[in-house]
Write a protein that holds these residues in place. Structure first.
Motif, PDB file in Angstrom:
ATOM      1  N   GLY A   1       9.464  -2.823  -2.347  1.00 31.36           N
ATOM      2  CA  GLY A   1       8.250  -3.619  -2.258  1.00 31.36           C
ATOM      3  C   GLY A   1       7.036  -2.723  -2.069  1.00 31.36           C
ATOM      4  N   HIS A   2       6.113  -3.165  -1.198  1.00 39.08           N
ATOM      5  CA  HIS A   2       4.863  -2.418  -1.020  1.00 39.08           C
ATOM      6  C   HIS A   2       5.107  -0.996  -0.535  1.00 39.08           C
ATOM      7  CE1 HIS A   2       0.732  -1.408   0.038  1.00 39.08           C
ATOM      8  NE2 HIS A   2       1.220  -0.948   1.165  1.00 39.08           N
ATOM      9  N   GLU A   3       6.054  -0.825   0.395  1.00 38.16           N
ATOM     10  CA  GLU A   3       6.257   0.500   0.982  1.00 38.16           C
ATOM     11  C   GLU A   3       6.634   1.527  -0.084  1.00 38.16           C
ATOM     12  OE1 GLU A   3       6.454   2.736   4.773  1.00 38.16           O
ATOM     13  OE2 GLU A   3       5.379   1.055   3.905  1.00 38.16           O
ATOM     14  N   GLY A   4       7.625   1.180  -0.923  1.00 37.18           N
ATOM     15  CA  GLY A   4       8.032   2.098  -1.974  1.00 37.18           C
ATOM     16  C   GLY A   4       6.939   2.345  -2.988  1.00 37.18           C
ATOM     17  N   SER A   5       6.203   1.289  -3.350  1.00 39.71           N
ATOM     18  CA  SER A   5       5.112   1.446  -4.316  1.00 39.71           C
ATOM     19  C   SER A   5       3.995   2.308  -3.747  1.00 39.71           C
ATOM     20  CB  SER A   5       4.567   0.063  -4.710  1.00 39.71           C
ATOM     21  OG  SER A   5       5.559  -0.692  -5.367  1.00 39.71           O
ATOM     22  N   HIS A   6       3.708   2.150  -2.449  1.00 37.91           N
ATOM     23  CA  HIS A   6       2.666   2.940  -1.800  1.00 37.91           C
ATOM     24  C   HIS A   6       3.051   4.413  -1.786  1.00 37.91           C
ATOM     25  CE1 HIS A   6       0.294   4.650   1.549  1.00 37.91           C
ATOM     26  NE2 HIS A   6      -0.605   3.740   1.209  1.00 37.91           N
TER      27      HIS A   6
ATOM     28  N   MET B   1      -3.687   5.826   6.821  1.00 38.58           N
ATOM     29  CA  MET B   1      -2.732   5.468   7.869  1.00 38.58           C
ATOM     30  C   MET B   1      -2.554   3.955   7.972  1.00 38.58           C
ATOM     31  SD  MET B   1      -2.830   7.034  11.719  1.00 38.58           S
ATOM     32  CE  MET B   1      -3.033   8.704  11.097  1.00 38.58           C
ATOM     33  N   LEU B   2      -3.655   3.217   7.876  1.00 37.23           N
ATOM     34  CA  LEU B   2      -3.582   1.769   8.034  1.00 37.23           C
ATOM     35  C   LEU B   2      -3.125   1.064   6.762  1.00 37.23           C
ATOM     36  CD1 LEU B   2      -6.743   1.131  10.233  1.00 37.23           C
ATOM     37  CD2 LEU B   2      -4.335   1.044  10.930  1.00 37.23           C
ATOM     38  N   ASP B   3      -3.108   1.774   5.645  1.00 31.86           N
ATOM     39  CA  ASP B   3      -2.625   1.187   4.396  1.00 31.86           C
ATOM     40  C   ASP B   3      -1.141   1.455   4.190  1.00 31.86           C
ATOM     41  OD1 ASP B   3      -3.175  -0.318   2.004  1.00 31.86           O
ATOM     42  OD2 ASP B   3      -2.985   1.545   0.861  1.00 31.86           O
ATOM     43  N   SER B   4      -0.553   2.341   5.016  1.00 39.22           N
ATOM     44  CA  SER B   4       0.876   2.612   4.920  1.00 39.22           C
ATOM     45  C   SER B   4       1.647   1.490   5.619  1.00 39.22           C
ATOM     46  CB  SER B   4       1.199   3.957   5.572  1.00 39.22           C
ATOM     47  OG  SER B   4       0.984   3.892   6.963  1.00 39.22           O
ATOM     48  N   GLY B   5       2.971   1.552   5.537  1.00 41.02           N
ATOM     49  CA  GLY B   5       3.802   0.477   6.066  1.00 41.02           C
ATOM     50  C   GLY B   5       3.539   0.111   7.519  1.00 41.02           C
ATOM     51  N   PRO B   6       3.620   1.077   8.464  1.00 39.86           N
ATOM     52  CA  PRO B   6       3.383   0.722   9.870  1.00 39.86           C
ATOM     53  C   PRO B   6       1.994   0.155  10.113  1.00 39.86           C
ATOM     54  CG  PRO B   6       4.457   2.855   9.696  1.00 39.86           C
ATOM     55  CD  PRO B   6       4.062   2.465   8.300  1.00 39.86           C
TER      56      PRO B   6
END
Length: 281
Positions: A15-20, A228-233
Motif C-alpha cells: 500500500g502507501h508504505e511500499g509506494s512511498h 518524516m511526517l509523510d512516511s508510515g509512522p
C-alpha cells in the motif's frame, strides 16, 4: 508470488508504505546508507558466492551484494511489489545482470535448500509475525556453514528521528508507538530476544553488535519534517488528529529539528543491532 503468511505486513508494504519507499528510494538510502558498510563487512561476501537479501526493498543492498559477489549472484526477496519494481528497474539501469528479485514472504517462501553462502538484511527482519519460522526458512536456504549478517533497529531512545516524533507527545497520540517487542520496526530492539530467536531457528555462534550511524533526512529542518511526517509512522500519527493539530505538529517538528542541520544537510543518529551467526555444518 507464492503463499503469504504475514498478511498484515503484506498489506502495508503493498500500500502507501511500499509506494512511498519506492518513490523515495534515494531519500531512504540517504537515511540508512551509514549502515551499509558495517553490514557488508560483517557479511564478508567473497567472489563467486551466492547471496540472499531478506526484505531487500528497492534493492540497494542486493545490488551492493551482487557487485561484491561477482561472478556470483544475489537474490532479493521482499513482500512489496512496488519496491521490487523499483529494484528491478535500478538493476537494469545500472547494468547489473547477476541479480534477481522475488516477491514473497520469507516465513514461507520456497527457497532452494543449501543454495546460498550468505544471507543479509538491512532492516528487513523486524516485521515477521513468526520470526522463528522465517529464520528457520532462511537457515534451510543456506549451505552448511553458511552465514548471516542482519541489521535490526535497536533501542528506540537511541534513534533521533523517533525522539523527534515523541517530542510531539503532548500534541499527537503516541501511546504504544515504538514499543519494543511489538510487531514492527522495534520488535527486535532487545538483543537478547533477537539472538534467542536465531538460536531457536537453528543458528550457531549467534552474536549481536551494537552499531550506530548518521543518516541524511533532508536539506534542512522543513524538508526533513515533511519527509518524516509523510512516511508510515508520521502518517499514522497525523491521521489520528485534525488539520489544526496537524499544523501544530508540523511547526513543532521543524523547530525540534533545526539544531541538527549542518552546512549541507540535516543528519540524525540511528542505532541498530548487527546480528551474525552461522548455519551448523
Amino acid at each position: 508470488m507464492h503463499g503469504i503468511a504475514n498478511t498484515a505486513q503484506a498489506q502495508a508494504w503493498n500500500g502507501h508504505e511500499g509506494s512511498h519507499w519506492a518513490a523515495h528510494q534515494d531519500r531512504w538510502d540517504a537515511v540508512n546508507a551509514g549502515f551499509d558498510q558495517p553490514l557488508l563487512t560483517a557479511a564478508a561476501i567473497r567472489s563467486g558466492e551466492r547471496v540472499l537479501d531478506i526484505g531487500c526493498g528497492a534493492g540497494t543492498t542486493t545490488l551492493l551484494a551482487a557487485r561484491a559477489a561477482t561472478p556470483g549472484d544475489a537474490l532479493g526477496l521482499d513482500l512489496s511489489a512496488p519496491m521490487l519494481e523499483r529494484a528491478r528497474t535500478r538493476a537494469t539501469e545500472e547494468g547489473i545482470t547477476d541479480v534477481s528479485f522475488e516477491h514473497g514472504d520469507a516465513q514461507v517462501h520456497p527457497l532452494t535448500s543449501g543454495a546460498f553462502d550468505v544471507a543479509i538484511s538491512r532492516f528487513g527482519i523486524m516485521f515477521f509475525d513468526d520470526p522463528v519460522a522465517a529464520f528457520a526458512n532462511i537457515a534451510t536456504a543456506l549451505r552448511p556453514g553458511g552465514r548471516i549478517a542482519f541489521l535490526s533497529a535497536a533501542e528506540p531512545e537511541g534513534n533521533q528521528w523517533l525522539q523527534a516524533l515523541t517530542a510531539l507527545g503532548d500534541i499527537l497520540p503516541m501511546q504504544g508507538f515504538g514499543a519494543p517487542g511489538a510487531p514492527g520496526m522495534f520488535s527486535l530492539a532487545d538483543a537478547g530476544t533477537a539472538t534467542a530467536l536465531l538460536a531457536e531457528a537453528g543458528f550457531q555462534d549467534v552474536r549481536a553488535e551494537h552499531v550506530q550511524a548518521y543518516g541524511i533526512w533532508g536539506r534542512d529542518a522543513r524538508e526533513a519534517a515533511h519527509f518524516m511526517l509523510d512516511s508510515g509512522p508520521g502518517r499514522h500519527l497525523l491521521g489520528r488528529v485534525g488539520p489544526d493539530v496537524q499544523d501544530r505538529a508540523r511547526t513543532r517538528l521543524v523547530e525540534w529539528l533545526r539544531p541538527y542541520r549542518t552546512a549541507d544537510a540535516l543528519r540524525l543518529r540511528s542505532t541498530a543491532w548487527l546480528l551474525t551467526a552461522v548455519r551448523p555444518d
